[in-house]
Design a protein around this motif. Sequence first.
Motif, PDB file in Angstrom:
ATOM      1  N   ILE A 135       0.865  -1.170   0.000  1.00  8.71           N
ATOM      2  CA  ILE A 135       0.000   0.000   0.000  1.00  8.71           C
ATOM      3  C   ILE A 135       0.902   1.220   0.000  1.00  8.71           C
ATOM      4  O   ILE A 135       1.628   1.464   0.969  1.00  8.71           O
ATOM      5  CB  ILE A 135      -0.933   0.012   1.229  1.00  8.71           C
ATOM      6  CG1 ILE A 135      -1.823  -1.232   1.221  1.00  8.71           C
ATOM      7  CG2 ILE A 135      -1.788   1.272   1.252  1.00  8.71           C
ATOM      8  CD1 ILE A 135      -2.760  -1.323   2.411  1.00  8.71           C
ATOM      9  N   PRO A 136       0.922   1.987  -1.093  1.00 16.61           N
ATOM     10  CA  PRO A 136       1.822   3.133  -1.178  1.00 16.61           C
ATOM     11  C   PRO A 136       1.670   4.076   0.010  1.00 16.61           C
ATOM     12  O   PRO A 136       0.565   4.411   0.425  1.00 16.61           O
ATOM     13  CB  PRO A 136       1.375   3.811  -2.485  1.00 16.61           C
ATOM     14  CG  PRO A 136       0.770   2.704  -3.294  1.00 16.61           C
ATOM     15  CD  PRO A 136       0.094   1.815  -2.298  1.00 16.61           C
ATOM     16  N   GLY A 137       2.807   4.456   0.570  1.00 16.96           N
ATOM     17  CA  GLY A 137       2.809   5.386   1.686  1.00 16.96           C
ATOM     18  C   GLY A 137       2.794   4.730   3.042  1.00 16.96           C
ATOM     19  O   GLY A 137       2.895   5.423   4.060  1.00 16.96           O
ATOM     20  N   TYR A 138       2.702   3.372   3.079  1.00 16.55           N
ATOM     21  CA  TYR A 138       2.627   2.669   4.357  1.00 16.55           C
ATOM     22  C   TYR A 138       3.593   1.490   4.369  1.00 16.55           C
ATOM     23  O   TYR A 138       3.786   0.815   3.356  1.00 16.55           O
ATOM     24  CB  TYR A 138       1.200   2.182   4.636  1.00 16.55           C
ATOM     25  CG  TYR A 138       0.216   3.314   4.758  1.00 16.55           C
ATOM     26  CD1 TYR A 138       0.035   3.969   5.967  1.00 16.55           C
ATOM     27  CD2 TYR A 138      -0.513   3.745   3.652  1.00 16.55           C
ATOM     28  CE1 TYR A 138      -0.854   5.028   6.080  1.00 16.55           C
ATOM     29  CE2 TYR A 138      -1.406   4.802   3.748  1.00 16.55           C
ATOM     30  CZ  TYR A 138      -1.569   5.440   4.966  1.00 16.55           C
ATOM     31  OH  TYR A 138      -2.442   6.485   5.066  1.00 16.55           O
ATOM     32  N   GLU A 139       4.184   1.256   5.527  1.00 16.41           N
ATOM     33  CA  GLU A 139       5.088   0.136   5.730  1.00 16.41           C
ATOM     34  C   GLU A 139       4.501  -0.776   6.792  1.00 16.41           C
ATOM     35  O   GLU A 139       4.266  -0.343   7.928  1.00 16.41           O
ATOM     36  CB  GLU A 139       6.460   0.654   6.176  1.00 16.41           C
ATOM     37  CG  GLU A 139       7.479  -0.420   6.441  1.00 16.41           C
ATOM     38  CD  GLU A 139       8.792   0.180   6.921  1.00 16.41           C
ATOM     39  OE1 GLU A 139       9.760   0.170   6.144  1.00 16.41           O
ATOM     40  OE2 GLU A 139       8.837   0.673   8.075  1.00 16.41           O
TER      41      GLU A 139
ATOM     42  N   GLN B  89       2.973   5.039   8.822  1.00 20.60           N
ATOM     43  CA  GLN B  89       2.627   6.007   7.790  1.00 20.60           C
ATOM     44  C   GLN B  89       3.885   6.810   7.484  1.00 20.60           C
ATOM     45  O   GLN B  89       4.352   7.604   8.299  1.00 20.60           O
ATOM     46  CB  GLN B  89       1.493   6.912   8.258  1.00 20.60           C
ATOM     47  CG  GLN B  89       0.914   7.797   7.193  1.00 20.60           C
ATOM     48  CD  GLN B  89      -0.290   8.576   7.690  1.00 20.60           C
ATOM     49  OE1 GLN B  89      -0.580   8.594   8.898  1.00 20.60           O
ATOM     50  NE2 GLN B  89      -0.979   9.229   6.782  1.00 20.60           N
ATOM     51  N   LEU B  90       4.458   6.576   6.320  1.00 18.69           N
ATOM     52  CA  LEU B  90       5.785   7.090   6.011  1.00 18.69           C
ATOM     53  C   LEU B  90       5.834   8.604   5.924  1.00 18.69           C
ATOM     54  O   LEU B  90       6.843   9.217   6.279  1.00 18.69           O
ATOM     55  CB  LEU B  90       6.279   6.473   4.701  1.00 18.69           C
ATOM     56  CG  LEU B  90       6.418   4.943   4.707  1.00 18.69           C
ATOM     57  CD1 LEU B  90       6.863   4.440   3.348  1.00 18.69           C
ATOM     58  CD2 LEU B  90       7.362   4.479   5.802  1.00 18.69           C
ATOM     59  N   SER B  91       4.778   9.234   5.474  1.00 24.13           N
ATOM     60  CA  SER B  91       4.815  10.686   5.270  1.00 24.13           C
ATOM     61  C   SER B  91       4.999  11.450   6.567  1.00 24.13           C
ATOM     62  O   SER B  91       5.617  12.512   6.582  1.00 24.13           O
ATOM     63  CB  SER B  91       3.531  11.145   4.582  1.00 24.13           C
ATOM     64  OG  SER B  91       2.387  10.841   5.376  1.00 24.13           O
TER      65      SER B  91
ATOM     66  N   TYR C 290      -7.700   8.147   9.504  1.00 23.67           N
ATOM     67  CA  TYR C 290      -6.748   9.006   8.815  1.00 23.67           C
ATOM     68  C   TYR C 290      -6.845   8.930   7.295  1.00 23.67           C
ATOM     69  O   TYR C 290      -6.604   9.903   6.591  1.00 23.67           O
ATOM     70  CB  TYR C 290      -5.315   8.648   9.231  1.00 23.67           C
ATOM     71  CG  TYR C 290      -5.014   8.794  10.693  1.00 23.67           C
ATOM     72  CD1 TYR C 290      -5.458   9.903  11.416  1.00 23.67           C
ATOM     73  CD2 TYR C 290      -4.278   7.832  11.378  1.00 23.67           C
ATOM     74  CE1 TYR C 290      -5.166  10.038  12.763  1.00 23.67           C
ATOM     75  CE2 TYR C 290      -3.981   7.960  12.728  1.00 23.67           C
ATOM     76  CZ  TYR C 290      -4.429   9.068  13.415  1.00 23.67           C
ATOM     77  OH  TYR C 290      -4.147   9.193  14.755  1.00 23.67           O
ATOM     78  N   ASP C 291      -7.179   7.727   6.789  1.00 21.90           N
ATOM     79  CA  ASP C 291      -7.129   7.538   5.348  1.00 21.90           C
ATOM     80  C   ASP C 291      -7.955   6.310   4.992  1.00 21.90           C
ATOM     81  O   ASP C 291      -8.310   5.504   5.855  1.00 21.90           O
ATOM     82  CB  ASP C 291      -5.664   7.343   4.913  1.00 21.90           C
ATOM     83  CG  ASP C 291      -5.458   7.475   3.407  1.00 21.90           C
ATOM     84  OD1 ASP C 291      -6.414   7.869   2.709  1.00 21.90           O
ATOM     85  OD2 ASP C 291      -4.335   7.187   2.943  1.00 21.90           O
ATOM     86  N   ALA C 292      -8.256   6.148   3.706  1.00 22.62           N
ATOM     87  CA  ALA C 292      -8.999   4.987   3.218  1.00 22.62           C
ATOM     88  C   ALA C 292      -8.727   4.827   1.736  1.00 22.62           C
ATOM     89  O   ALA C 292      -8.314   5.773   1.049  1.00 22.62           O
ATOM     90  CB  ALA C 292     -10.493   5.147   3.477  1.00 22.62           C
ATOM     91  N   GLY C 293      -8.941   3.635   1.217  1.00 25.63           N
ATOM     92  CA  GLY C 293      -8.723   3.386  -0.201  1.00 25.63           C
ATOM     93  C   GLY C 293      -9.115   1.973  -0.567  1.00 25.63           C
ATOM     94  O   GLY C 293      -9.658   1.216   0.249  1.00 25.63           O
ATOM     95  N   VAL C 294      -8.832   1.601  -1.792  1.00 25.56           N
ATOM     96  CA  VAL C 294      -9.169   0.281  -2.314  1.00 25.56           C
ATOM     97  C   VAL C 294      -7.935  -0.308  -2.973  1.00 25.56           C
ATOM     98  O   VAL C 294      -7.253   0.360  -3.768  1.00 25.56           O
ATOM     99  CB  VAL C 294     -10.327   0.355  -3.330  1.00 25.56           C
ATOM    100  CG1 VAL C 294     -10.657  -1.032  -3.870  1.00 25.56           C
ATOM    101  CG2 VAL C 294     -11.558   0.986  -2.700  1.00 25.56           C
ATOM    102  N   LEU C 295      -7.611  -1.570  -2.657  1.00 23.92           N
ATOM    103  CA  LEU C 295      -6.474  -2.255  -3.248  1.00 23.92           C
ATOM    104  C   LEU C 295      -6.792  -2.655  -4.691  1.00 23.92           C
ATOM    105  O   LEU C 295      -7.968  -2.713  -5.086  1.00 23.92           O
ATOM    106  CB  LEU C 295      -6.122  -3.492  -2.422  1.00 23.92           C
ATOM    107  CG  LEU C 295      -5.705  -3.242  -0.966  1.00 23.92           C
ATOM    108  CD1 LEU C 295      -5.506  -4.556  -0.237  1.00 23.92           C
ATOM    109  CD2 LEU C 295      -4.442  -2.400  -0.908  1.00 23.92           C
ATOM    110  N   PRO C 296      -5.778  -2.961  -5.489  1.00 26.07           N
ATOM    111  CA  PRO C 296      -6.023  -3.364  -6.881  1.00 26.07           C
ATOM    112  C   PRO C 296      -6.965  -4.555  -7.025  1.00 26.07           C
ATOM    113  O   PRO C 296      -7.668  -4.669  -8.033  1.00 26.07           O
ATOM    114  CB  PRO C 296      -4.615  -3.706  -7.391  1.00 26.07           C
ATOM    115  CG  PRO C 296      -3.707  -2.851  -6.575  1.00 26.07           C
ATOM    116  CD  PRO C 296      -4.334  -2.816  -5.211  1.00 26.07           C
TER     117      PRO C 296
END
Length: 520
Positions: A3-7, A25-27, A70-76
């Motif tokens: 997930i871009p931006g997260y480790e 959260q890398l940022s 903080y954030d939300a999204g959908v994986l491929p």
Amino acid sequence: MNIPGYELVETLGAGGFGTVYRARQLSVQREVALKVDSRPLASERDRRRFMREVTAAGRLSGHPHVVAVYDAGVLPDGRPYMVLELCPGGSLNDRLQERGPFQPAEVRDIGVNIADALAAAHAAGVLHRDVKPANILVDQYGNPGLADFGLASMPTPGMESSATREALTPAYAPPEAFRLDEPSPAGDVYSLAASLYALLSGRPPHFPPDRQLSIAALMAAQQQPVPDLPGVPTALTAVLRQAMAFDRNVRTPTADAFRDALAAVDMQSQTPLRTMPAPPVPIDGHTTEPAIQPAPAGQSRGLSQGLILGAAALVGAGILGAGALVAFAPDSDSRTGSDPSKTGAVQQGGGKDGGAAPGKGTGSGNANAAAAADKKLYGVETVTANCPAALVPGARARCTRTAECWGGGIWVNGWILSMSRFDCKEPHGRQVFAIALMPPDGETGDRDLLARNPTVRKVCSKNILRRSLQGRAAKYRSWKWDVRVIPPSQSRFEKGDRVYRCAGEVPYGKKLIGGVFRPR
């Protein structure tokens, strides 16, 4: 999974509905809880469900007693994810299972805070619909927060608002939910009151001590008033009883009214609850002395497993109970510090596989040779005397001669890449209380698989941890500890390293100084 931006750091919990990870959260370089749903958004209904949860939680993230999103999204592959505030204190359900009933004053304060969060949610047009102890989390400062808006309802024309019975948590659902009535603020009030009652009594209201109750029997029992509880002020019980009235037209109507009623309760006459001792903890068929944490008969743990369909780790939105095994893994190549053999510690006595003490019995030459062989096998000097882990039959477990202390690690897909080693005299997060060779049926560097092995679970248990505490460290009662399983790094495993460690960690971000399991 990327997930871009997260480790990803470690898996905190997994269930039928998804997995929760501790991530960075890398940022902004902060640790967060990353909740990944196992159900792809395959339909419009699925997308509405996910957007309902995100929008509902997002509206309330600024409240001090709502777990922030903080954030939300959908994986491929279509699976949605949410990034939430990390709550290292666990859920109230975790603590209830670990320590038994709460004190009345603490329950009253929790109720005031969560009722205020519900009042804010209702004012924003959001109904939670799944309030229960597992969905109230404790942040790093010890504050309770409402989490998991997965069933949240924001009544809007054209949007479904009724939950099915399969989506309910029966132990805390209001009576009208079983009739599939339209949800209302009074339903959330009932669920919060039922949760507070469970924190006081050790089990949900209307449930008998044996925890055996069908849904039909529960619906009938809900028509009866809940009884008073020993040691709980009658005024507090009366407020909870009013908030759990079977008829919602009679029930405390709003969350802010419930909050104010709780705040007005006089707690001066309260009497502390008496908790029951825990049952003995078995080790390979043998019973040991009782563990410290109380586990009262009739608490909600068995009920939740039998009736609640959601995954406890997920509804915890980022934590796993302090009593659960959570795996960990160091990079053995990153070890620093002095040679343990130079600390001056002397093995006391002999054991089944520990050899004789230096200078006694078979002579120092044989003892030194045995110690050298053990060090080659385990990588460090070990002892069996005064080592509770060595008593687990067939585990080939020992204790390190001197204290080993570790910090955080980085891993991918269950395999460790690196971990920091600390000088135990400096503040640190984890200490090793056992070291062992992997069982023949559990040779793996995957921390999750290793932690589930029956033999490993016996060695890396809270009972062994508690019995390993030395000296003044006994003040760290066992319910305060998390247990971590530490396999070798991927590179070390590929080179043939088959040694794992069991480490104890005091949660809530606290640090240890000095050796608490071994001298140093």
